[in-house]
Design an enzyme around this catalytic site. Structure first.
Site, short mmCIF file in Angstrom:
data_model
loop_
_atom_site.label_atom_id
_atom_site.label_comp_id
_atom_site.label_asym_id
_atom_site.label_seq_id
_atom_site.Cartn_x
_atom_site.Cartn_y
_atom_site.Cartn_z
N PHE A 1 46.85 37.99 -12.89
CA PHE A 1 46.15 37.15 -11.93
C PHE A 1 46.29 35.71 -12.36
O PHE A 1 46.52 35.42 -13.54
CB PHE A 1 44.66 37.54 -11.87
CG PHE A 1 44.40 38.66 -10.91
CD1 PHE A 1 44.85 39.94 -11.18
CD2 PHE A 1 43.72 38.43 -9.72
CE1 PHE A 1 44.64 40.98 -10.28
CE2 PHE A 1 43.50 39.46 -8.83
CZ PHE A 1 43.96 40.74 -9.10
N LYS B 1 21.77 33.98 -36.84
CA LYS B 1 21.40 33.07 -35.77
C LYS B 1 21.35 31.63 -36.30
O LYS B 1 20.74 31.37 -37.35
CB LYS B 1 20.03 33.47 -35.21
CG LYS B 1 19.66 32.63 -34.01
CD LYS B 1 18.30 32.98 -33.47
CE LYS B 1 17.90 31.91 -32.46
NZ LYS B 1 16.48 31.83 -32.24
N ASP C 1 39.97 31.95 -23.02
CA ASP C 1 41.17 31.48 -23.71
C ASP C 1 40.91 31.20 -25.18
O ASP C 1 41.81 31.29 -26.01
CB ASP C 1 41.71 30.22 -23.03
CG ASP C 1 42.30 30.53 -21.65
OD1 ASP C 1 43.00 31.54 -21.55
OD2 ASP C 1 42.04 29.78 -20.70
N PRO D 1 44.21 35.95 -28.19
CA PRO D 1 45.51 36.53 -27.81
C PRO D 1 45.61 36.55 -26.29
O PRO D 1 44.60 36.76 -25.60
CB PRO D 1 45.43 37.96 -28.36
CG PRO D 1 43.97 38.25 -28.54
CD PRO D 1 43.32 36.93 -28.83
N ASN E 1 32.22 33.32 -18.93
CA ASN E 1 32.64 32.66 -17.70
C ASN E 1 31.98 33.36 -16.52
O ASN E 1 31.27 34.34 -16.69
CB ASN E 1 34.17 32.62 -17.58
CG ASN E 1 34.76 34.01 -17.58
OD1 ASN E 1 34.49 34.80 -16.70
ND2 ASN E 1 35.55 34.32 -18.60
N1 CTP Z 1 44.92 36.66 -19.47
C1 CTP Z 1 44.97 37.53 -20.53
N2 CTP Z 1 44.60 37.13 -21.77
C2 CTP Z 1 44.17 35.87 -21.98
C3 CTP Z 1 44.10 34.96 -20.91
C4 CTP Z 1 44.47 35.39 -19.66
O1 CTP Z 1 45.36 38.69 -20.34
N3 CTP Z 1 43.80 35.51 -23.21
C5 CTP Z 1 45.38 37.10 -18.17
C6 CTP Z 1 44.32 37.21 -17.10
O2 CTP Z 1 43.76 38.51 -17.07
C7 CTP Z 1 45.11 36.92 -15.86
C8 CTP Z 1 46.19 35.97 -16.32
O3 CTP Z 1 46.27 36.15 -17.73
O4 CTP Z 1 45.75 38.07 -15.37
C9 CTP Z 1 46.03 34.54 -16.02
O5 CTP Z 1 44.78 34.06 -16.34
P1 CTP Z 1 44.43 32.52 -16.10
O6 CTP Z 1 43.08 32.29 -16.64
O7 CTP Z 1 44.70 32.15 -14.69
O8 CTP Z 1 45.53 31.83 -16.92
P2 CTP Z 1 45.58 31.27 -18.35
O9 CTP Z 1 46.49 32.10 -19.15
O10 CTP Z 1 44.23 31.09 -18.90
O11 CTP Z 1 46.31 29.90 -18.09
P3 CTP Z 1 45.72 28.45 -17.74
O12 CTP Z 1 44.43 28.34 -18.46
O13 CTP Z 1 46.80 27.57 -18.21
O14 CTP Z 1 45.59 28.43 -16.24
#
Ligand code: CTP
Length: 398
Positions: free
Chosen positions: A324, A286, A276, A304, A208
Site C-alpha cells: 500500500f 516508566k 517507520d 525494518p 498512528n
Molecule cells: N511498510 C512495511 N514496513 C515498513 C513500512 C511500510 O511493510 N517498515 C509497508 C506498508 O505496509 C505499505 C507500504 O510499505 O504496504 C508503504 O507504506 P508507506 O507508509 O506508504 O510508505 P513508506 O515506506 O513509509 O514510505 P514513505 O514514508 O517514504 O512514504
C-alpha cells in the site's frame, strides 16, 4: 461469513457432546441454520430437548420415522445442507463411515450425502491411537473428508493425550474453511493490518491513526474466496475476521518476524501502517519527571521495511506481493516510485490527506499500480475495495 449457511449437525455418543451445545449457539449467532441429528448413544450425553431448543428445530433420530419420511426423506435430508458436521465423531462412527456402513439414520445420511463432511473426532487416547482408527482416519481423509482435532490434553476418562474434541472456536474456523470453496481455495495468503505500537517506555508508545479497517476487510474478502489467510495484525480498532489465522503483534520488528514465520505463501498483502521508526532509547522503566525541568530526548532507529524485505527475498518470495502507499500529494507518481523502490508487484495507493477522511473512515479511493501502469478506482467502501482487490488477486493467481 456463516450467514445463511445450512449445517447438518450429527451428534454421536461421546462425553464431548456437551461442547456441541455451545457450538450450536455460536453457529446460530453467526447466522447459520443448524439441522440436528443424534445417534441413540448421543442421547445418553445430551438430551434431544436441549439440542432442539438450541437449534430451533426438531432433532432427527430415526431412520424409519414415517413422519420424517413424509416431511423430508433421509436422502433429501442428507443433501439439504451446505456442510455436514459430525461433532463429536466417535471411533465407532468413523469406523462405520470408513466401512460404508449405514445401519442407523446418522450413518445412512453420511453415506448418502453429496455435500462436504467435517469431523471433530473425540475419543479415548488409546482408541485414537489404535491401528484400526489410524486406518480409518487415512481412509476418511482419502475420501476427502476433513478433520478438525482431536487435541491433546486431559480427558474426561482421566487419561492424557490426543483424543479431546477440538474447542468450539477451532471447529467454527474449520467450518468456515470448509465452506469456502471459491477461486482462492488451496491458496495461502498473508495479510498485515493495523498500526504498530513502538514503545517509549513500558506505558507509552508511538502509534498512528490506522484503524485496521482496510486490512481486515481484505483478509475477510480473501477468506470468502476460499483462501487460507494468515492475518498479522497490530493493535487495531476493529476485530479480526472469522475464519482466518490471527497473529497479534505490537511492533514492526514483531510484525516482520510473524510474517516470516507465516511464509511460504502464494501471495502477501501488506496493508499495515507500519511505524517507520522505533525509539532506540526506549526506557525499561516508566520515565519520570526528575524535578529539574529537563525534558527527555527520544532517539529513533529505522524499523525494518517488511514489504521491501519480503519483496526482495532471494528465495521463497511469494509470487504476488502487494503493498500500500499512503500519500498526501502526487499519489500516482509517489506510488509508482514506491513500487519500484520496494520491489513489490502491485501497489494500492491512496490519498490519506485529512480532507479525504480515508484514514480511520469507512471509504477509500485508491489507484492500483501494476507493471502495466496506474488504474484509478472510484470512491468505494473499504469492503468494496477489499472485494475488488481479492477478485484481482484471484485472477492473478488463477
Ligand atoms: N511498510 C512495511 N514496513 C515498513 C513500512 C511500510 O511493510 N517498515 C509497508 C506498508 O505496509 C505499505 C507500504 O510499505 O504496504 C508503504 O507504506 P508507506 O507508509 O506508504 O510508505 P513508506 O515506506 O513509509 O514510505 P514513505 O514514508 O517514504 O512514504
Amino acid at each position: 461469513m456463516l450467514s445463511g449457511k445450512r449445517i447438518l449437525l450429527i451428534i454421536a455418543g461421546g462425553i464431548a457432546a456437551y461442547k456441541t451445545l455451545d457450538l450450536i449457539r455460536r453457529l446460530r449467532e453467526r447466522g447459520a441454520a443448524v439441522t440436528p441429528v443424534m445417534t441413540r448413544a448421543a442421547e445418553q450425553f445430551v438430551t434431544p430437548l436441549s439440542v432442539s431448543a438450541l437449534c430451533g428445530q426438531k432433532v432427527f433420530r430415526d431412520l424409519f420415522d414415517l413422519t420424517d419420511e413424509a416431511e423430508m426423506g433421509h436422502i433429501q435430508l442428507s443433501r439439504s445442507a451446505d456442510l455436514v458436521v459430525v461433532a463429536p465423531a466417535t471411533a465407532n462412527m468413523m469406523a462405520k463411515m470408513a466401512g460404508g456402513i449405514a445401519d442407523d439414520l446418522p450413518s445412512t445420511l453420511l453415506l448418502a450425502t453429496d455435500t462436504p463432511v467435517l469431523l471433530a473426532p473425540a475419543m479415548n487416547v488409546r482408541m485414537w491411537g489404535h491401528p484400526a482408527t489410524r486406518r480409518n482416519v487415512d481412509t476418511l481423509r482419502g475420501d476427502g473428508i476433513r478433520l478438525v482435532g482431536p487435541n491433546e490434553g486431559d480427558m474426561a476418562c482421566g487419561e492424557y493425550g490426543p483424543g479431546r474434541m477440538a474447542e468450539v472456536p477451532e471447529i467454527l474456523d474449520a467450518i468456515v474453511d470448509a465452506l469456502a470453496d471459491g477461486p482462492l481455495a488451496g491458496r495461502r495468503i498473508v495479510v498485515t493490518s493495523g498500526p504498530t505500537h513502538e514503545p517509549i517506555d513500558p506505558v507509552r508508545y508511538i502509534a498512528n491513526r490506522s484503524s485496521g479497517a482496510q486490512g481486515t476487510a481484505i483478509a475477510r474478502a480473501l477468506a470468502a474466496l476460499g483462501a487460507e489467510v494468515v492475518f498479522v495484525t497490530g493493535p487495531a480498532d476493529v476485530a479480526p475476521p472469522d475464519g482466518v489465522t490471527v497473529m497479534r503483534v505490537e511492533t514492526a520488528q514483531q510484525m516482520l518476524a510473524a510474517v516470516q514465520a507465516a511464509l511460504p505463501a502464494d501471495a502477501a498483502v501488506f496493508a499495515a501502517a507500519v511505524a517507520d521508526w522505533r525509539v532506540a532509547n526506549a526506557a525499561g522503566q516508566k520515565m519520570k519527571k526528575d524535578g529539574t525541568g529537563m525534558l527527555p530526548t527520544l532517539e529513533f532507529a529505522e524499523n525494518p521495511d517488511i514489504l521491501a524485505t519480503v519483496s526482495q527475498m532471494a528465495a521463497g518470495r511469494p509470487p504476488l506481493v502487494v503493498g500500500f502507499a499512503a500519500e498526501t500529494e502526487d499519489v500516482a507518481a509517489h506510488a509508482t516510485a514506491k513500487r519500484a523502490r520496494k520491489g513489490c508487484d502491485w501497489i494500492v495507493a491512496n490519498d490519506v490527506s485529512p480532507a479525504t477522511g480515508i484514514m480511520g473512515g469507512t471509504e477509500n479511493e485508491v489507484m492500483l499500480i501494476t507493471a502495466e501502469g496506474a488504474e484509478t478506482w472510484p470512491r468505494l467502501s473499504k469492503t468494496e475495495v477489499a472485494e475488488r482487490l481479492a477478485a484481482r488477486i484471484a485472477e492473478a493467481l488463477a
